[in-house]
Scaffold this active site. Structure first.
Site, mmCIF file in Angstrom:
data_model
loop_
_atom_site.group_PDB
_atom_site.id
_atom_site.type_symbol
_atom_site.label_atom_id
_atom_site.label_comp_id
_atom_site.label_asym_id
_atom_site.label_seq_id
_atom_site.Cartn_x
_atom_site.Cartn_y
_atom_site.Cartn_z
ATOM 1 N N ALA A 66 3.645 -12.392 5.472
ATOM 2 C CA ALA A 66 4.815 -11.821 4.678
ATOM 3 C C ALA A 66 4.952 -10.453 4.665
ATOM 4 O O ALA A 66 4.140 -9.703 4.932
ATOM 5 C CB ALA A 66 4.441 -12.292 3.228
ATOM 6 N N GLY A 111 0.567 -15.020 5.382
ATOM 7 C CA GLY A 111 1.698 -15.901 5.412
ATOM 8 C C GLY A 111 1.755 -16.553 6.743
ATOM 9 O O GLY A 111 2.442 -17.607 6.895
ATOM 10 N N GLU A 114 -0.419 -19.139 7.084
ATOM 11 C CA GLU A 114 -0.128 -20.101 6.095
ATOM 12 C C GLU A 114 0.961 -20.844 6.839
ATOM 13 O O GLU A 114 1.020 -22.287 6.702
ATOM 14 C CB GLU A 114 0.170 -19.537 4.819
ATOM 15 C CG GLU A 114 -1.166 -18.988 4.331
ATOM 16 C CD GLU A 114 -0.741 -18.315 2.757
ATOM 17 O OE1 GLU A 114 -0.226 -17.269 2.645
ATOM 18 O OE2 GLU A 114 -0.907 -19.058 1.881
ATOM 19 N N GLU A 134 -5.218 -11.157 2.496
ATOM 20 C CA GLU A 134 -4.389 -10.816 1.196
ATOM 21 C C GLU A 134 -5.326 -10.202 0.307
ATOM 22 O O GLU A 134 -4.846 -9.338 -0.580
ATOM 23 C CB GLU A 134 -3.903 -11.939 0.417
ATOM 24 C CG GLU A 134 -2.585 -12.656 1.218
ATOM 25 C CD GLU A 134 -2.742 -13.803 2.324
ATOM 26 O OE1 GLU A 134 -4.002 -13.762 2.813
ATOM 27 O OE2 GLU A 134 -1.879 -14.395 2.577
HETATM 28 C C1 HXC Z 1 5.281 -5.785 6.992
HETATM 29 C C2 HXC Z 1 3.922 -5.312 8.783
HETATM 30 C C3 HXC Z 1 3.295 -6.255 8.618
HETATM 31 C C4 HXC Z 1 3.444 -6.932 7.199
HETATM 32 C C5 HXC Z 1 2.651 -5.232 10.508
HETATM 33 N N1 HXC Z 1 3.886 -4.546 10.076
HETATM 34 N N2 HXC Z 1 2.425 -6.303 9.603
HETATM 35 N N3 HXC Z 1 4.983 -4.933 7.944
HETATM 36 N N4 HXC Z 1 4.723 -6.616 6.542
HETATM 37 N N5 HXC Z 1 2.837 -8.165 6.811
HETATM 38 C C6 HXC Z 1 4.494 -3.654 10.524
HETATM 39 C C7 HXC Z 1 3.671 -2.225 10.439
HETATM 40 O O1 HXC Z 1 3.879 -1.690 9.327
HETATM 41 C C8 HXC Z 1 4.076 -1.583 11.533
HETATM 42 O O2 HXC Z 1 5.513 -0.910 11.294
HETATM 43 C C9 HXC Z 1 4.402 -2.604 12.963
HETATM 44 O O3 HXC Z 1 4.505 -3.562 11.931
HETATM 45 C C10 HXC Z 1 3.231 -2.559 13.854
HETATM 46 O O4 HXC Z 1 1.937 -2.727 13.001
HETATM 47 P P1 HXC Z 1 0.618 -1.708 13.132
HETATM 48 O O5 HXC Z 1 0.033 -1.904 12.003
HETATM 49 O O6 HXC Z 1 1.117 -0.460 13.499
HETATM 50 O O7 HXC Z 1 0.025 -2.524 14.443
HETATM 51 P P2 HXC Z 1 -1.582 -2.468 14.578
HETATM 52 O O8 HXC Z 1 -2.110 -1.262 14.547
HETATM 53 O O9 HXC Z 1 -1.747 -3.118 15.916
HETATM 54 O O10 HXC Z 1 -2.227 -3.659 13.635
HETATM 55 C C11 HXC Z 1 -1.799 -4.867 13.601
HETATM 56 C C12 HXC Z 1 -2.320 -5.659 12.219
HETATM 57 C C13 HXC Z 1 -1.631 -4.663 11.102
HETATM 58 C C14 HXC Z 1 -3.645 -5.710 12.254
HETATM 59 C C15 HXC Z 1 -1.622 -6.960 12.295
HETATM 60 O O11 HXC Z 1 -0.301 -4.509 11.293
HETATM 61 C C16 HXC Z 1 -2.034 -5.460 9.755
HETATM 62 O O12 HXC Z 1 -2.981 -5.420 9.119
HETATM 63 N N6 HXC Z 1 -0.898 -5.824 9.262
HETATM 64 C C17 HXC Z 1 -0.963 -6.592 7.870
HETATM 65 C C18 HXC Z 1 -1.434 -7.924 7.900
HETATM 66 C C19 HXC Z 1 -1.431 -8.344 6.564
HETATM 67 O O13 HXC Z 1 -1.967 -7.842 5.581
HETATM 68 N N7 HXC Z 1 -0.959 -9.464 6.327
HETATM 69 C C20 HXC Z 1 -0.877 -10.231 5.046
HETATM 70 C C21 HXC Z 1 0.627 -9.792 4.162
HETATM 71 S S1 HXC Z 1 0.443 -10.469 2.681
HETATM 72 P P3 HXC Z 1 5.655 0.573 11.354
HETATM 73 O O14 HXC Z 1 7.124 0.705 10.742
HETATM 74 O O15 HXC Z 1 4.750 1.361 10.888
HETATM 75 O O16 HXC Z 1 5.659 0.799 12.964
HETATM 76 C C22 HXC Z 1 0.914 -12.289 2.821
HETATM 77 C C23 HXC Z 1 1.167 -12.951 1.644
HETATM 78 C C24 HXC Z 1 1.641 -14.616 1.853
HETATM 79 O O17 HXC Z 1 1.165 -12.541 3.923
HETATM 80 C C25 HXC Z 1 1.934 -15.123 0.594
HETATM 81 C C26 HXC Z 1 3.252 -14.724 0.104
HETATM 82 C C27 HXC Z 1 3.821 -15.549 -1.068
#
Ligand code: HXC
Length: 256
Positions: A66, A111, A114, A134
């Protein structure tokens, strides 16, 4: 008509591509609304479409979760409402009467995993990485992940993945029962369309009935879904959530 997804017809298959590669296809509210709309209308009603493949744009990600930036200031109530609505969208895919395959072409996290778990079948490219990170944000999965991961992989593996927040690679995901097949990136869409074509030679009525019957057998989990929604909402407003999201946005490690 859509800003964040693209739908392309490959013969009788609709290829739905989540198209925000700059943000690793993170599911913004608008993106999820578009997915919901597509499954409610175009994909459902168009009788020429007999199956769906969901994949992510670009080389790197299926969906990285998400969109964290959108919910960074949510209250518990807003968190719960997000999870509740998201459950509805995921259930629509889970119960879709035509086969839906997730073609996982890179990161499928939070997400994003999911969403893949809500599809009927998952096929991964050999560079895919999947996980439910998460807990690093002070949250739990909120789009059905606590229930569907345990259904597919069993309680022990689900607890390991969710409590560690660690990703696993495509081979391990197959061994855990999360993905049905692992193929090279080049073969991902052709493998998915080939599998769907086999299904198109069978009765679409019988396929819809099979989806319904298999899902019905797992429906005893309903209370689990409700408890996930409540627990997800409760995570908002906690200091851990603040720290987890602040750390992500500041590109540093969280300190819990
Ligand atoms: C918003 C995101 C994002 C996310 C990546 N980006 N994941 N933005 N939400 N979930 C954005 C980064 O901020 C960045 O933007 C760009 O995408 C590229 O990502 P990087 O982090 O620079 O890439 P990298 O270093 O290769 O790392 C990849 C990654 C990392 C390991 C996948 O991006 C990461 O850990 N992402 C978050 C994963 C996560 O925690 N997902 C769960 C979310 S909570 P900028 O602008 O900085 O270039 C969830 C809850 C679901 O999903 C349920 C809801 C009800």
């Amino acid at each position: 008509m859509y800003n964040n997804i693209k739908i392309q017809l490959l013969d009788q298959t609709a290829l739905l591509e989540i198209d925000r590669p700059k943000f690793l296809n993170a599911l913004s509210r608008e993106t999820l609304e578009e997915i919901e709309h597509a499954f409610q209308h175009d994909l459902l009603q168009n009788t020429a479409i007999r199956g769906v493949i969901i994949t992510g744009a670009g080389e790197k990600a299926f969906v990285a979760g998400a969109d964290i930036k959108e919910f960074e200031n949510y209250s518990s109530e807003e968190g719960m409402a997000l999870a509740k609505w998201g459950h509805g969208v995921m259930n629509r895919i889970y119960e879709f009467p035509k086969p839906v395959i997730a073609a996982i072409n890179g990161y499928a996290l939070g997400g994003g995993l999911e969403l893949a778990l809500a599809c009927h079948i998952r096929i991964a490219s050999d560079n895919a990485k999947v996980g439910l990170p998460e807990v690093s944000l002070g949250l739990i999965p909120g789009y059905g992940g606590t229930q569907r991961l345990a259904d597919l992989a069993g309680r022990g593996k689900a607890l390991e993945m969710i409590m560690s927040g660690e990703m696993i690679d495509a081979q391990d995901a197959q061994q855990w029962g999360l993905v049905n097949h692992v193929v090279s990136s080049d073969e991902l869409i052709s493998k998915s369309t080939d599998l769907l074509k086999k299904m198109y030679s069978k009765s679409s009525h019988a396929i819809a009935a099979a989806i319904k019957a298999i899902n019905a057998g797992l429906d005893k989990q309903k209370d689990g879904y409700e408890s996930e929604i409540a627990a997800f909402g409760d995570s908002f407003g906690t200091p851990d959530f603040r720290e987890g999201v602040d750390a992500f946005l500041a590109k540093r490690k969280p300190n819990f």
